[in-house]
Scaffold this motif. Structure first.
Motif, mmCIF file in Angstrom:
data_model
loop_
_atom_site.group_PDB
_atom_site.id
_atom_site.type_symbol
_atom_site.label_atom_id
_atom_site.label_comp_id
_atom_site.label_asym_id
_atom_site.label_seq_id
_atom_site.Cartn_x
_atom_site.Cartn_y
_atom_site.Cartn_z
ATOM 1 N N UNK A 88 6.942 2.177 0.087
ATOM 2 C CA UNK A 88 8.175 1.137 0.652
ATOM 3 C C UNK A 88 7.505 0.165 1.670
ATOM 4 N N UNK A 89 6.105 0.391 2.169
ATOM 5 C CA UNK A 89 5.842 -0.596 3.129
ATOM 6 C C UNK A 89 4.786 -1.450 2.439
ATOM 7 N N UNK A 90 5.459 -2.360 2.154
ATOM 8 C CA UNK A 90 4.798 -3.465 1.440
ATOM 9 C C UNK A 90 4.042 -4.838 2.143
ATOM 10 N N UNK A 91 4.408 -4.897 3.435
ATOM 11 C CA UNK A 91 3.577 -5.828 4.229
ATOM 12 C C UNK A 91 3.004 -5.160 5.307
ATOM 13 N N UNK A 92 1.776 -5.987 5.720
ATOM 14 C CA UNK A 92 0.904 -5.639 6.884
ATOM 15 C C UNK A 92 -0.185 -4.851 6.339
ATOM 16 N N UNK A 93 -0.957 -4.414 7.339
ATOM 17 C CA UNK A 93 -2.347 -3.639 7.001
ATOM 18 C C UNK A 93 -1.938 -2.047 6.566
ATOM 19 N N UNK A 94 -2.254 -1.670 5.423
ATOM 20 C CA UNK A 94 -1.711 -0.589 5.137
ATOM 21 C C UNK A 94 -2.349 0.874 5.902
ATOM 22 N N UNK A 95 -3.501 0.363 6.546
ATOM 23 C CA UNK A 95 -4.201 1.444 7.293
ATOM 24 C C UNK A 95 -3.471 1.891 8.641
ATOM 25 N N UNK A 101 -1.705 9.523 4.831
ATOM 26 C CA UNK A 101 -2.549 10.601 4.582
ATOM 27 C C UNK A 101 -3.620 10.477 3.524
ATOM 28 N N UNK A 102 -4.719 11.360 3.894
ATOM 29 C CA UNK A 102 -5.796 11.243 2.820
ATOM 30 C C UNK A 102 -5.652 12.221 1.597
ATOM 31 N N UNK A 103 -6.143 12.159 0.518
ATOM 32 C CA UNK A 103 -5.724 13.165 -0.522
ATOM 33 C C UNK A 103 -6.569 14.488 0.177
ATOM 34 N N UNK A 104 -6.123 15.691 -0.180
ATOM 35 C CA UNK A 104 -6.303 16.934 0.346
ATOM 36 C C UNK A 104 -5.489 17.258 1.762
ATOM 37 N N UNK A 105 -5.025 16.091 2.235
ATOM 38 C CA UNK A 105 -4.196 16.603 3.470
ATOM 39 C C UNK A 105 -2.617 16.878 2.984
ATOM 40 N N UNK A 106 -2.479 17.936 2.401
ATOM 41 C CA UNK A 106 -1.350 18.285 1.787
ATOM 42 C C UNK A 106 -0.937 17.923 0.590
ATOM 43 N N UNK A 107 -1.956 17.151 0.018
ATOM 44 C CA UNK A 107 -1.870 16.521 -1.317
ATOM 45 C C UNK A 107 -2.998 16.820 -2.076
ATOM 46 N N UNK A 108 -3.004 17.528 -3.288
ATOM 47 C CA UNK A 108 -4.157 17.971 -3.909
ATOM 48 C C UNK A 108 -5.061 16.862 -4.181
ATOM 49 N N UNK A 109 -6.400 17.215 -3.851
ATOM 50 C CA UNK A 109 -7.553 16.083 -3.680
ATOM 51 C C UNK A 109 -8.236 16.077 -5.073
ATOM 52 N N UNK A 110 -9.562 15.710 -4.955
ATOM 53 C CA UNK A 110 -10.465 15.253 -6.084
ATOM 54 C C UNK A 110 -11.586 16.187 -6.426
ATOM 55 N N UNK A 269 -14.410 -2.213 19.133
ATOM 56 C CA UNK A 269 -13.372 -1.939 17.961
ATOM 57 C C UNK A 269 -13.460 -0.601 17.391
ATOM 58 N N UNK A 270 -12.481 -0.439 16.518
ATOM 59 C CA UNK A 270 -12.371 0.889 15.885
ATOM 60 C C UNK A 270 -12.010 0.997 14.498
ATOM 61 N N UNK A 271 -12.440 1.589 13.519
ATOM 62 C CA UNK A 271 -11.974 1.763 12.333
ATOM 63 C C UNK A 271 -12.157 3.006 11.556
ATOM 64 N N UNK A 272 -11.400 3.171 10.424
ATOM 65 C CA UNK A 272 -11.403 4.273 9.658
ATOM 66 C C UNK A 272 -11.032 3.932 8.364
ATOM 67 N N UNK A 273 -11.967 4.253 7.194
ATOM 68 C CA UNK A 273 -11.516 4.059 5.800
ATOM 69 C C UNK A 273 -11.263 2.626 5.742
ATOM 70 N N UNK A 274 -10.083 2.054 4.694
ATOM 71 C CA UNK A 274 -10.014 0.889 4.381
ATOM 72 C C UNK A 274 -8.954 0.679 3.473
ATOM 73 N N UNK A 275 -8.409 -0.540 3.115
ATOM 74 C CA UNK A 275 -7.279 -0.744 2.149
ATOM 75 C C UNK A 275 -7.923 -0.529 0.727
ATOM 76 N N UNK A 276 -6.726 -0.622 -0.256
ATOM 77 C CA UNK A 276 -7.318 -0.336 -1.552
ATOM 78 C C UNK A 276 -7.947 -1.504 -2.130
ATOM 79 N N UNK A 277 -7.345 -2.809 -1.752
ATOM 80 C CA UNK A 277 -7.875 -4.230 -1.788
ATOM 81 C C UNK A 277 -9.204 -4.161 -1.368
ATOM 82 N N UNK A 278 -9.636 -3.591 -0.096
ATOM 83 C CA UNK A 278 -11.136 -3.686 0.119
ATOM 84 C C UNK A 278 -11.969 -2.647 -0.640
#
Length: 325
Positions: A88-95, A101-110, A269-278
Motif C-alpha cells: 500500500x506504500x506507493x510513494x517514496x523510496x521503498x527502502x 523484510x528480505x526473503x527468508x526473514x519469515x518469508x520462504x526464500x530462494x 552516507x549509508x545504504x543497504x540493498x536498493x529498489x526494484x527499479x534500481x
C-alpha cells in the motif's frame, strides 16, 4: 519441493542450523506468484540468519536465500527482487519502508526449487545474462549499484577507494565503478585478494588496510566498518563522500575526528540493498555493458552444506551459486 530450510539457528555452528530436505509447497498468497528457480546465490545475510540474526522464531522452518533467478508462471525469465515492502506504500523510496523484510526473514526464500513472491518483485532477466549472473544481482550487486550511483553519485574520471576487496559487495563495486569510468583503488587484509582485484577486476592498485593512498579520493565505499571508517575519512578530498555498506569488521573503536567532516564538507552516507527499479537498471547495465559477474563456483542445491562450508573458508572470490533446477 527440495529446499534449504532454516530449522534451528545456532550461534556456534551455523551449518547445523539448516536441513536440505523435500517438503510441501506453501500456499500462494493473493497478489503473489510462483517462480521456478534456476539459480540462487549465497550472501553473508544467509549466515546471519543461520546464527539467528533476523530469523523469526515463530516462522521456522523457513527456506533460506534472498537472491535468485528463474521462470515465472507465464514462462518469462525473471530476476527475483529480494525485498518485500508494504504494497500500500506507493510513494517514496521503498527502502525507507519501516516494515520491509528480505526473503527468508519469515518469508520462504530462494534456496528451493520454487519460491512464491509478490508479482511486483519480478524483474525481467536480460536474455544475455546467464542464470548464474542474473541470480547474483539482487543483494550484493544491488547494494553496490545504489552505493555508487544513487548515494555517492559517482562520475566518470573520479577515484573510488573500496575497502574489503574480495567480498561480494566490494567485488561488485569495483566492476561497476570501472564500468562507470572511475579509477578504482582497493584495500584488503588479504594480499592475494587485493592482487586478484587488480589482475581480474580492473582495480588500479591494492593497499593494506589503513595504509595511506597516493592521493585524496572522491569517494570511499566501505564494506568493512570497524576502524576502516576513520581511514575512509582521512582518504577523502574536501567535499568527498564515504558510503558505509557493512560492518563485517565491527564498529569503530578509534576516535573519529568529526571536525574534519564539517570543516572539509565531507558526506557520510549509508545504504543497504536498493529498489526494484534500481535492480532493473543494474540488470540492463550488466547486459548492455557486457559486464562479467565473477562466479567462484556452482553447486547443486542438494549440496548446499558443502557450498556453505566453501564460503566459510574465506577462499571464495566472486559469487557462490546454488543451481536449483
Amino acid at each position: 519441493m527440495l529446499a534449504v530450510r532454516l530449522v534451528d539457528p545456532s550461534a556456534t555452528d551455523p551449518r547445523l542450523a539448516v536441513s536440505v530436505t523435500d517438503g510441501p509447497e506453501s500456499l500462494v498468497p493473493v497478489g503473489w506468484t510462483t517462480v521456478r528457480m534456476r539459480a540462487a546465490t549465497i550472501n553473508a545475510s544467509d549466515f546471519a540468519m543461520m546464527r539467528g540474526h533476523g530469523a523469526d522464531p515463530t516462522r521456522l522452518p523457513t527456506v533460506l536465500g534472498s537472491d535468485g533467478a528463474g521462470i515465472d508462471a507465464d514462462g518469462n525469465e525473471v530476476i527475483v527482487y529480494p525485498v518485500v515492502t508494504d504494497p500500500t506504500r506507493t510513494v517514496g523510496d521503498p527502502m525507507l519502508d519501516p516494515g520491509l523484510r528480505m526473503l527468508s526473514q519469515g518469508i520462504d526464500g530462494t534456496f528451493a526449487e520454487t519460491v512464491h513472491v509478490p508479482v511486483a518483485n519480478l524483474v525481467p532477466k536480460p536474455a544475455v545474462l546467464s542464470w548464474e549472473s542474473a541470480a547474483s544481482l539482487g543483494t550484493a550487486w544491488l547494494t553496490a549499484y545504489r552505493a555508487l550511483f544513487t548515494r555517492a553519485q559517482i562520475r566518470p574520471g573520479e577515484t573510488v577507494l573500496v575497502h574489503g576487496a574480495g567480498g561480494g559487495v566490494a567485488t561488485a563495486t569495483i566492476v561497476l565503478a570501472r564500468a562507470a569510468g572511475a579509477r578504482v583503488w582497493v584495500s584488503s587484509r588479504s594480499a592475494a585478494r587485493g592482487a586478484r582485484a587488480v589482475a581480474q577486476l580492473g582495480a588500479e592498485a591494492a593497499f593494506e588496510p589503513g595504509a595511506p593512498v597516493p592521493a585524496p579520493v572522491d569517494a570511499v565505499v566501505d564494506c568493512v566498518g570497524g576502524d576502516s571508517v576513520g581511514h575512509a575519512l582521512t582518504s577523502l578530498r574536501a567535499g568527498g563522500r564515504v558510503v558505509s555498506v557493512g560492518v563485517a569488521g565491527g564498529h569503530p573503536t578509534a576516535y573519529l575526528d568529526l571536525t574534519q567532516i564539517f570543516t572539509r564538507s565531507l558526506s557520510v552516507l549509508g545504504t543497504a540493498m536498493g529498489s526494484a527499479a534500481e535492480l532493473r537498471l543494474l540488470a540492463n547495465l550488466c547486459a548492455t555493458a557486457d559486464l562479467e559477474i565473477p562466479i567462484d563456483s556452482v553447486w547443486p542445491l542438494k549440496r548446499a552444506h558443502a557450498a556453505f562450508d566453501h564460503v566459510r573458508t574465506g577462499d571464495a572470490f566472486g559469487k557462490v551459486v546454488l543451481r536449483c533446477d
